[in-house]
Each structure stands twice: as structure tokens, then as C-alpha cells.
Design a protein around this motif. Structure first.
Motif, PDB file in Angstrom:
ATOM      1  N   ASP A 109       0.815  -1.209   0.000  1.00 51.07           N
ATOM      2  CA  ASP A 109       0.000   0.000   0.000  1.00 51.07           C
ATOM      3  C   ASP A 109       0.853   1.266   0.000  1.00 51.07           C
ATOM      4  OD1 ASP A 109       0.848   0.043   2.660  1.00 51.07           O
ATOM      5  OD2 ASP A 109      -1.158  -0.055   3.510  1.00 51.07           O
ATOM      6  N   LEU A 128       0.843   3.431  -3.133  1.00 44.83           N
ATOM      7  CA  LEU A 128      -0.231   4.390  -3.385  1.00 44.83           C
ATOM      8  C   LEU A 128       0.098   5.783  -2.862  1.00 44.83           C
ATOM      9  CD1 LEU A 128      -3.210   2.102  -2.315  1.00 44.83           C
ATOM     10  CD2 LEU A 128      -2.418   2.574  -4.647  1.00 44.83           C
ATOM     11  N   ASP A 180       2.587   9.224  -2.037  1.00 42.84           N
ATOM     12  CA  ASP A 180       3.591  10.066  -2.667  1.00 42.84           C
ATOM     13  C   ASP A 180       4.226  10.937  -1.589  1.00 42.84           C
ATOM     14  OD1 ASP A 180       5.128  11.292  -4.603  1.00 42.84           O
ATOM     15  OD2 ASP A 180       3.585  12.783  -5.080  1.00 42.84           O
ATOM     16  N   HIS A 183      -1.773   4.535   5.515  1.00 47.02           N
ATOM     17  CA  HIS A 183      -1.897   3.617   4.377  1.00 47.02           C
ATOM     18  C   HIS A 183      -3.110   2.709   4.586  1.00 47.02           C
ATOM     19  CE1 HIS A 183       2.011   4.857   2.935  1.00 47.02           C
ATOM     20  NE2 HIS A 183       2.546   4.598   4.117  1.00 47.02           N
TER      21      HIS A 183
END
Length: 107
Positions: free
Chosen positions: A44, A47, A49, A62
Motif C-alpha cells: 500500500d 499508493l 507520494d 496507508h
């Protein structure tokens, strides 16, 4: 990489090894590998940034590190067939939670 991050990653390998050796010694390698599969929840991070932020607490951030996910991991501990994987997932969450506490204490 900070000493805290190195220690955190080392514990993710060492603690499952210790548990496998203490409780499942005759099947040590298999038990350790199943416990290490708990790292799969770090997918995860892809996903986010940035993908890896050493100063970010994973718990609650997350999707696979949230309370609903932890309930599912606890459910995996019940059937014998998925028990070691479930323990590995819960252990991963516990080690990540400890890392979050370390981050708060050091800031």
C-alpha cells in the motif's frame, strides 16, 4: 537512512525469526517465511507520494495499515491454515506502531 529506520527494518526480519525459532522450531524455515509474508501489506506504500517517507507513520495513513484491515488480519489467525500469515500481518502492524511511537518520542 536513519538508525531508527534501519532498526525498524531489521526488527521486521528478526522478530519473526525469533518467534519461528521459539514456537515452530521443527518447521522454522516455513514458519519464518509465512511470518515474513506480513510485509505484503507494505504494497500500500505504492499508493503514497512519496512511496517511502521515513518520518511518516504508516498506521492510519496507508489503507492496509488501518483498523478495519487489522480486524481482517486478526480473523486470519483463527483458521489453522492462515494462522502464521495472520500473525505475521499483526506483528508487522505492531512493529509499525512501535516505530510511530519512536518517531513521536524523538521529535
Amino acid at each position: 537512512m536513519s538508525l531508527r529506520a534501519i532498526l525498524h527494518l531489521g526488527l521486521h526480519a528478526a522478530i519473526p525469526a525469533l518467534l519461528a525459532w521459539l514456537f515452530w522450531r521443527p518447521q522454522f524455515a516455513k514458519a519464518w517465511m509465512l511470518l515474513l509474508l506480513g510485509w505484503v501489506i507494505d504494497l500500500d506504500h505504492l499508493l503514497a507520494d512519496p512511496i517511502y517517507a521515513p518520518d511518516r507513520c504508516s498506521i492510519g495513513f496507508h489503507p492496509l495499515h488501518t483498523a478495519p484491515a487489522v480486524v481482517l488480519y486478526a480473523g486470519l489467525v483463527m483458521p489453522r491454515r492462515t494462522r502464521l500469515f495472520g500473525i505475521g500481518l499483526l506483528l508487522h502492524i505492531a512493529l509499525d506502531a512501535i516505530d510511530c511511537v519512536w518517531m513521536r518520542c524523538s521529535s
